[in-house]
Design an enzyme around this catalytic site. Structure first.
Site, PDB file in Angstrom:
ATOM      1  CD  GLU A 397     -46.938  60.205   8.293  1.00 42.40           C
ATOM      2  OE1 GLU A 397     -46.777  59.508   7.279  1.00 42.40           O
ATOM      3  OE2 GLU A 397     -47.369  59.720   9.366  1.00 42.40           O
ATOM      4  CD  GLU A 398     -48.563  57.935  12.086  1.00 43.89           C
ATOM      5  OE1 GLU A 398     -49.370  57.492  11.256  1.00 43.89           O
ATOM      6  OE2 GLU A 398     -47.477  57.395  12.330  1.00 43.89           O
ATOM      7  CG  ASP A 425     -42.818  57.584   8.356  1.00 43.04           C
ATOM      8  OD1 ASP A 425     -42.774  57.346   9.564  1.00 43.04           O
ATOM      9  OD2 ASP A 425     -43.884  57.860   7.774  1.00 43.04           O
ATOM     10  CB  SER A 591     -47.303  56.728 -32.328  1.00 41.15           C
ATOM     11  OG  SER A 591     -48.513  57.446 -32.451  1.00 41.15           O
ATOM     12  CG  HIS A 646     -45.174  63.777 -10.556  1.00 43.28           C
ATOM     13  ND1 HIS A 646     -44.843  62.941 -11.589  1.00 43.28           N
ATOM     14  CD2 HIS A 646     -44.003  64.353 -10.161  1.00 43.28           C
ATOM     15  CE1 HIS A 646     -43.528  63.008 -11.795  1.00 43.28           C
ATOM     16  NE2 HIS A 646     -42.999  63.865 -10.933  1.00 43.28           N
TER      17      HIS A 646
HETATM   18 ZN   LIG Z   1     -44.873  57.248  10.180  1.00 41.64          ZN
END
Ligand SMILES: [Zn+2]
Ligand SMILES: *[C@@H]1O[C@H](CO)[C@@H](O)[C@H](O)[C@H]1NC(C)=O
Ligand SMILES: *[C@@H]1O[C@H](CO)[C@@H](O)[C@H](O)[C@H]1NC(C)=O
Length: 697
Positions: A397-398, A425, A591, A646
């Site tokens: 992750e880091e 986390d 609109s 997204h």
């Molecule tokens: Zn972390």
């Protein structure tokens, strides 16, 4: 917004045991008897006993530990998923010197974190490994310029005063935006190298006593961290694992870039302490930083100036890049429903750390293990959830959300019907509860908070985690619940795959804590401080409290009594109204978008009625409730960063962590490209229309 005090959190912990609380189901009551402070303490003591940076031996030791903990707890299926990724490690320590105009060395920075008697793990070789994940090796010498936080607006102010960073070494302070984007912003403007230092204004003595006398950042303490350009594409910048090729995917097809080098810096950077930064800052000369605004001045006892210096700063980095394996632990409690009706709920936390990771992330790992014990206890008594529950312990992750992104991209089929991803986390670095979520999960969150504590007005407790006024937020339906940006493992699930997500933590009001990413994020720090007033309790009790919150959230998604998944699309609709209002007045025609939002709101209202009715096609309704989020993905993705699909929220392009609503539209407005903004309004309008139709069924 008021602060949730530790006393409030403690009440929550206590009330979970109270059988008189009629609001928890009996399964939830039983689950809540299991997580404990002592259990959290024991797990964390082991996990912090050894450094466990991604891909190194300690990472594999801790993966085994988490895997056996899951198995011992009674989790039915536990596997290790290894992923090959590109990483870098320091081959030798960096160097940093200053020479005066006549060429004499006037300063050599020690670049070493002190050994502290107070802190049992601080005598580690890692105290000299002060480096940035994905920073290249390099050797540069140049005049230095101070650029405040390194945001585009900071560089703009300097340029307007005729101060250019081209050909210079930039010295920038941590805070306000993701460190990789500080380097990206400097590199884009022609800088040769970057020094990122921790100003005591941002997480040091400005807040109180420094470690070991208190929790805040001390003079030699260094914030390591990745300098990947994370706002473009998360995950392994190489997509080196050979399963990608077998799937017919590669970096270009996934991230829209030709080569991994465009996702990581080409110029060297070093993280440094304020002790090492002060002599450099003190002799920069040039314009008074104060002239650019009060927020250009830090807390060091010097006059902050911008440079360029007359002296020459020299820096070297020696980092080896290699493709190596990282271990992810995948635990599973299979649901009872047939796969066509199963909407798995995913609970994730990373395990890899800089360096011992007591708070970041292993306070969350301790909670995850307590969740596993609670679920395992239920399983042993013969219970089975309706929907599958995943327990996910990530590595990498880091460096850039590597484990979560790789596993999700390579296994998407398996989780394509998932209802939600709930991330934790750093779960304890203070005692203020903060939550960010997809708006459709806001009511679930509020219900769980209310039911876990009948006595505290939680709705006024949590504050949005949007750090400051540099974004259009908090923009969610409920101002107490923040909008998800980036910076943790929910990114691939939400921004790439459109799975509703939630992330929570107990942190300090400063939004950061004093030992973040230093060797002092250690067992002794969390045991003695944890960012918490010790007269009120221990951080381990908060980890157990977090496990109860996490577990009950999961149980309501996986084992809901009435069978209807707890999604609130009226909240989602209300958020859309706010997002639209935030981009109104920019000269755009909204609109069609607003008409589609109205239609969405009407559908959401009738679906809310349908949820209360006794005669529903549960399979169909649950699919509509939980999979509507997928409709907010656009096939093209956001302009210039197609991996981010997204259209309702994304990390800011130049700022990172913090969230931007309608990011395609907002970024185009910020860039002054109204044609693109209008075209992005049409993309959002189409997604909202798609979502309304899907939700309606
Ligand atoms: Zn972390
Ligand atoms: C770390 O750096 C310090 C200061 O330069 C030095 O004395 C020490 O030997 C180094 N430790 C290791 C393990 O390299
Ligand atoms: C997802 O749901 C669809 C529709 O019910 C079903 O056909 C499919 O098999 C499910 N996928 C998985 C992996 O269970």
């Amino acid at each position: 917004m008021t602060k949730l005090t530790f006393a409030a959190a403690l009440l929550l912990v206590i009330s979970c045991f109270s059988l008189s609380d009629a609001f928890l189901t009996s399964t939830e009551e039983v689950f809540c008897t299991i997580p404990s402070g002592e259990g959290s303490r024991a797990s964390l003591q082991f996990i912090t006993s050894q450094d466990h940076v991604a891909g190194l031996p300690g990472d594999f030791v801790m993966a085994d530990y988490v895997s056996s903990s899951f198995k011992d707890a009674g989790i039915p299926s536990v596997e290790i998923f290894n992923l090959d990724v590109l990483l870098n490690y320091p081959s030798s320590p960096p160097t940093l010197t200053v020479k005066n105009p006549s060429g004499q060395i006037t300063y050599t920075a020690p670049l070493t974190e002190d050994i502290l008697d107070f802190d049992a793990t601080s005598d580690t070789p890692w105290r000299n490994h002060t480096f940035h994940g994905y920073a290249p090796s390099g050797s540069v010498s140049a005049k230095a310029v101070y650029v405040n936080y390194g945001r585009p607006s900071d560089f703009d102010l300097l340029e307007s005063a005729g101060i250019n960073v081209e050909g210079k070494i930039v010295i920038v302070r941590y805070g306000q935006c993701f460190r990789g984007l500080k380097v990206m912003n400097a590199q884009d403007r022609g800088a040769l190298g970057v020094l990122i230092y921790s100003d005591p204004m941002d997480d040091g003595f400005e807040f109180g006593e420094t470690y070991p006398d208190g929790p805040w950042r001390s003079e030699t303490s260094v914030q390591r961290g990745s300098v990947q350009f994370n706002s473009i594409c998360a995950g392994d910048p190489m997509r080196a694992d050979k399963r990608y090729a077998e799937m017919g995917e590669d970096l270009t097809s996934l991230c829209g870039v030709e080569d991994y080098t465009s996702l990581i810096p080409s110029i060297p950077s070093i993280p440094i302490s304020y002790g090492d930064a002060q002599p450099i800052l003190a002799q920069l000369g040039g314009t008074a930083a104060e002239d650019f605004g009060d927020d250009w001045v830090g807390a060091l006892p010097i006059t902050y100036t911008t440079g360029p210096s007359t002296s020459i700063v020299s820096m070297t980095t020696d980092n080896e890049f290699k493709v190596t394996s990282i271990p992810n632990v995948i635990g599973k409690v299979p649901g009872s429903l047939p796969s066509s009706e199963d909407h798995p709920v995913l609970l994730g936390n990373h395990r890899d750390a800089w360096v011992f990771g007591a708070a970041d992330p292993n306070s969350g790992t301790a909670s995850l293990i307590e969740v596993a014990k609670g679920l395992g206890h239920l399983v042993k008594s013969g219970w089975q959830p309706q929907h599958t529950i995943y327990l996910l312990s990530w590595s990498g992750e880091e460096y850039g959300l590597l484990g979560s992104t790789g596993w999700a991209e390579l296994n998407f089929e398996e989780i394509s019907n998932a209802s939600a991803y709930i991330n934790v986390d750093t779960v304890v670095s203070g005692d203020e509860l903060t939550v960010s979520a997809t708006p459709a999960l806001a009511t679930l969150w509020e219900g769980v908070m209310a039911d876990l504590d009948g006595h505290v007005a939680f709705k006024n407790g949590p504050s949005g985690n949007v750090l400051d006024a540099n974004v259009n937020a908090p923009i969610n339906a409920d101002d107490a619940i923040g909008t998800l940006g980036s910076g943790s493992d929910y990114t691939v699930f939400l921004d790439h795959f459109g799975i509703a997500s939630l992330d929570f933590e107990f942190n300090s009001p400063a939004g950061t804590y004093g030992v973040y990413h230093s060797i002092y994020d250690s067992f002794d720090w969390i045991d003695n401080y944890g960012g918490i007033d010790r007269e009120k309790g221990s951080s381990f009790e908060l980890m157990a409290g977090a496990a109860k919150m996490w577990g009950v959230l999961a149980l309501r998604l996986a084992d809901n009594d009435g069978g209807v998944l707890p999604f609130d699309h009226e909240k989602q609709g209300a958020a859309l109204v706010k997002y639209s209002a935030a981009v109104d007045g920019s000269g755009l025609d909204l609109s069609e978008l607003n008409a589609n939002i109205d239609a969405y709101l009407k559908v959401a209202e009738s679906v809310a009625e349908e949820m209360k009715s006794d005669f529903v096609d549960l399979k169909d309704l649950n699919a509509r409730l939980s999979l509507t989020e997928r409709s907010f993905l656009s096939s093209e993705g956001l302009p210039g960063r197609g991996w981010m699909k997204h259209v309702l929220q994304a990390p800011g392009f130049y700022l990172g962590y913090a969230a931007m609503a309608f990011p395609g539209v907002q970024q185009a407005i910020d860039d002054g490209d109204l044609d693109l903004a209008q075209q992005q309004v049409a993309v959002v309008a189409e997604c909202v229309d798609k979502a309304a139709k899907f939700l309606k069924g």
